[in-house]
Every structure is written in structure tokens, then in C-alpha cells.
Design a protein around this motif. Structure first.
Motif, PDB file in Angstrom:
ATOM      1  N   LYS A  45      18.796  11.861  43.444  1.00  0.00           N
ATOM      2  CA  LYS A  45      17.921  12.730  44.303  1.00  0.00           C
ATOM      3  C   LYS A  45      17.750  12.391  46.055  1.00  0.00           C
ATOM      4  O   LYS A  45      17.984  12.721  46.740  1.00  0.00           O
ATOM      5  N   LYS A  46      17.055  11.936  45.794  1.00  0.00           N
ATOM      6  CA  LYS A  46      16.102  10.558  46.793  1.00  0.00           C
ATOM      7  C   LYS A  46      16.962  10.162  47.606  1.00  0.00           C
ATOM      8  O   LYS A  46      17.396   9.907  48.959  1.00  0.00           O
ATOM      9  N   SER A  69      21.254  21.959  45.042  1.00  0.00           N
ATOM     10  CA  SER A  69      21.322  22.757  43.903  1.00  0.00           C
ATOM     11  C   SER A  69      20.630  22.890  43.092  1.00  0.00           C
ATOM     12  O   SER A  69      20.288  22.085  41.824  1.00  0.00           O
ATOM     13  N   SER A  70      19.436  21.995  43.234  1.00  0.00           N
ATOM     14  CA  SER A  70      18.446  22.149  42.697  1.00  0.00           C
ATOM     15  C   SER A  70      18.042  23.273  42.104  1.00  0.00           C
ATOM     16  O   SER A  70      17.444  23.968  42.706  1.00  0.00           O
ATOM     17  N   SER A  71      17.986  23.317  40.484  1.00  0.00           N
ATOM     18  CA  SER A  71      17.092  23.897  39.618  1.00  0.00           C
ATOM     19  C   SER A  71      15.597  24.466  39.557  1.00  0.00           C
ATOM     20  O   SER A  71      15.168  25.347  39.262  1.00  0.00           O
ATOM     21  N   GLN A  77      10.375  17.422  48.097  1.00  0.00           N
ATOM     22  CA  GLN A  77       9.930  16.288  47.185  1.00  0.00           C
ATOM     23  C   GLN A  77      10.664  15.119  47.060  1.00  0.00           C
ATOM     24  O   GLN A  77      10.788  14.184  46.864  1.00  0.00           O
ATOM     25  N   PHE A  78      12.116  15.687  47.910  1.00  0.00           N
ATOM     26  CA  PHE A  78      13.377  14.196  48.412  1.00  0.00           C
ATOM     27  C   PHE A  78      13.833  15.117  49.480  1.00  0.00           C
ATOM     28  O   PHE A  78      14.037  13.343  49.779  1.00  0.00           O
ATOM     29  N   LYS A 135       8.564  31.164  50.842  1.00  0.00           N
ATOM     30  CA  LYS A 135       8.011  29.756  50.623  1.00  0.00           C
ATOM     31  C   LYS A 135       8.401  28.571  49.037  1.00  0.00           C
ATOM     32  O   LYS A 135       9.021  30.395  48.209  1.00  0.00           O
ATOM     33  N   GLU A 136       8.575  27.919  48.857  1.00  0.00           N
ATOM     34  CA  GLU A 136       8.060  26.268  48.202  1.00  0.00           C
ATOM     35  C   GLU A 136       7.445  26.889  46.433  1.00  0.00           C
ATOM     36  O   GLU A 136       6.177  27.214  47.170  1.00  0.00           O
TER      37      GLU A 136
END
Length: 384
Positions: A45-46, A69-71, A77-78, A135-136
Motif C-alpha cells: 500500500k505504501k 479499500s483497506s479493511s 499508516q501509508f 476518527k480512525e
């Protein structure tokens, strides 16, 4: 299309909008939205988002929404070191995405608020149902609730309180039926006469007693995992899993169509007597026969409830720089407001003129019984 999920769109028209770009630069040049769908691997992803960041700069497109699409990984983070990081957020669909409309929208602390609102608006325009987190949080929204239920389902089997099969029955034939169209708060709001406040006054202490005894630190014991796996294989043998997957997808598609139809019916019931729902379209034609052909097609395709053909009108107009005068017939077409585009398309297909007249007027008031008749006699088009 066969399941009614294109919302009245022509499949060929939809397919014609799809093209393959030779590079990220080309793909991003005029793009409004990008969806990254690479595997759940932080390194991948990065690397991909670094390429996207560079392509954003090269393309000169600084407004594109960059969805991931990160689940289970935060977008921070990236993307935290990217120049375009303010455009980045998670837009996580739920499997299978062609049948389940929810998309979890999870911004980072640095995501531009305008990007968040634009992403929500675009997803809604596509007929999806965005759920925006403020928020995350680890696990986002769907998985946090899913994991809580799964953990208790596991504990019930682990403690010998219920079989795997009966746990599934409790959801598929119980809670899941309500949850297919209502959330947990909507459910409890109807489960006490006075709503949510009343519900917690009545049942809050009992809920606290039950959940207080739940052990969220319990590990996934291999013996219990094997017991659940064996129960699932007894129900669906390994060789039948592909067929079972197709069965699940078809059931979900039918549920999605049913939900769309219910929404359309509820909207119809609400709007059936509202004059703003209906319009009159006016179309001129060169002679009676042409007018009748157009009128017949519109009524037959349920694009109009009634078409009045008015004979003996004279039209004076400018065409190719000259003042012209012709005898014509006038079609007065009673229809729904949301069918106008399809009505125009039908007229264009059948009309002999290069530039057929189609203009509409809103209905400010009318007899409600007649307005409902217009609604009942025309196509129930589901809007996105």
C-alpha cells in the motif's frame, strides 16, 4: 442489469464509460475519484500510494479523491508522508460489494473535510450507502461490531451453551431478519414504548449484568474452532463451497433488489398525491399519425399515463434563418417528473424532426385521485 441494480441505466451506455489507461498519470488527469484495491499489505500500500502521489503531481489534478479499500489498516499508516495526503481516506466496501451497498469512509486526522463530504456525496450518487467515521478506530465500524458478535458466538459454543448450528439459526432466523433493514439503535427504539430512553430504563441493568460476565480476553481454542469447522463442513461439504458461495451471492442480490423496490414503493406511497411528483410534457408533431405513434409508444412503455392529441394548431417559427409556418398537432403528456429523461429519449427515437420539441411544465395542484392514477399508470423508476 438482469437483477435491476443498474437503476434503469442502459448496460451498453454504462460499459461505454469504461476504458483502460496506459499509465497512472493518464488515469488521474481528469479523474474525480480513485479507488485503490491492492492486497492488505502495508509495504504494498505504501508503494502504490507513493506512485499515486507522484502521478497526482504530474497530472496536475489536485482535486481527485483518493480512496483505499483497506479493511483493517488506517489510511494514515501509508499516506502520512504524501504531498496529496489531504485527499486520502479509507473507502472500504463490504464483501460482496456488488450486492451490499455500505462503504465505510474512514478519514485520517489530516484528510480535508471537503474531500470527506465529496466522497460521501459521490458514493450516495452511485447508489451506495456510506457510513462515515469521525476518527480512525481499529477495525473501523463493521468489523468492530461483527467481531463482538463473533466473539460471543464463539464463547457460547466454547462453553457448551449452544451448538454452532443453533448459533447460526439465532442470527439467520432471528436478529438478522431485523438487521437486514434496521440498525441496532433503530431496533431498540421500537422495542420499548418510550423509545431509547425507555428501553435503557427497562433493560439497562439486565444488559449490564449479561455483558459484564462476558470474557473478551478468551483465546480462540483450537478444539472449539475445529468443532465449528466440522459443523460447517457437515452442512456444506468442501466440494460444495463454490456452489454455496454462489447461493449466498444470489440471495444477497435478491435482498438488494427487494430493498430497492421497498424504498421505491415507500417513496411512491409518500409522493403519489404530491403534485410536485408529476409533470406535463408538450411535444409537437407534423401530423396526427405521427402523434398517435409517439403517444402509443409512451403509454405502452409506461412513460406516460395519458397523452392528449390536440389537432389544428398553427406553429410559426424560425428554422435555418427563415420564418416558417406549419400545421401541426400538439401532444399533452401526463407523466412523472423522474421519467422525463426516458420520455425525451423515446420521442427522439420516433420523431421525424431533426430537432423535436419537448418542453415540460410542473403541476402546481390537481385532484389527488387523478394524480395517483398517473403514478399507478406509469413506470416505477428507481432513482440512484
Amino acid at each position: 442489469h438482469d437483477n435491476g441494480l443498474l437503476r434503469g441505466k442502459d448496460p451498453e451506455d454504462v460499459a461505454s464509460r469504461v476504458f483502460c489507461a496506459k499509465s497512472l498519470d493518464t488515469a488521474l488527469k481528469n479523474a474525480a475519484y480513485l479507488q485503490e484495491c491492492v492486497p492488505e499489505n502495508l509495504g504494498i500500500k505504501k508503494a502504490v500510494f507513493q506512485q499515486i502521489d507522484q502521478a497526482m503531481l504530474k497530472s496536475g489534478n489536485s482535486a481527485c479523491i483518493l480512496g483505499s479499500s483497506s479493511s483493517n489498516m488506517y489510511v494514515s499508516q501509508f499516506t502520512s508522508e504524501l504531498k496529496s495526503r489531504a485527499n486520502c481516506l479509507v473507502c472500504h466496501p463490504v464483501n460482496p460489494p456488488f450486492a451490499i451497498p455500505i462503504v465505510e469512509v474512514v478519514p485520517a486526522s489530516y484528510t480535508d473535510p471537503n474531500i470527506i463530504s465529496q466522497a460521501r456525496d459521490l458514493l450516495e450518487e452511485m447508489g451506495l450507502s456510506p457510513a462515515v467515521l469521525k476518527k480512525e478506530v481499529d477495525g473501523f465500524l463493521v468489523n468492530r461490531m461483527q467481531y463482538a458478535l463473533l466473539a460471543e458466538a464463539f464463547r457460547l459454543v466454547d462453553d457448551g451453551a449452544a451448538s454452532p448450528e443453533d448459533v447460526d439459526v439465532a442470527i439467520s432466523q432471528g436478529l438478522g431478519l431485523r438487521w437486514s433493514f434496521m440498525g441496532p439503535f433503530q431496533t431498540i427504539d421500537l422495542n420499548a414504548p418510550g423509545g431509547v430512553n425507555d428501553y435503557f430504563e427497562r433493560y439497562g441493568s439486565a444488559i449490564s449484568r449479561v455483558i459484564g460476565a462476558m470474557d473478551n480476553t478468551r483465546s480462540w481454542r483450537k478444539e472449539t474452532v475445529s468443532k465449528i469447522h466440522k459443523a460447517m463442513r457437515n452442512e456444506v461439504p468442501t466440494q460444495s463451497r463454490d456452489a454455496r458461495l454462489q447461493w449466498r451471492n444470489q440471495r444477497l442480490l435478491k435482498l438488494a433488489v427487494h430493498e430497492l423496490n421497498c424504498v421505491a414503493q415507500e417513496r411512491e406511497a409518500k409522493e403519489s398525491g404530491d403534485p410536485a411528483t408529476y409533470q406535463i410534457a408538450w411535444v409537437t408533431a407534423p401530423k396526427q399519425q405521427v402523434g398517435e405513434e409517439i403517444a402509443g409508444a409512451l403509454v405502452d412503455r409506461k412513460l406516460a399515463a395519458c397523452v392528449n392529441i390536440i389537432q389544428g394548431i398553427t406553429s410559426v417559427y424560425v428554422w435555418e434563418g427563415k420564418v416558417e409556418k406549419d400545421s401541426e398537432v400538439l401532444l399533452m403528456i401526463k407523466t412523472r417528473k423522474n421519467l422525463i429523461k426516458d420520455l425525451i429519449s423515446c420521442v427522439e427515437q420516433l420523431h421525424p424532426y431533426d430537432c423535436p420539441e419537448v418542453i415540460t411544465t410542473s403541476i402546481s395542484d390537481g385532484r389527488k385521485g387523478y394524480l395517483k392514477w398517473i403514478g399507478n399508470s406509469t413506470r416505477k423508476k428507481i432513482d440512484p
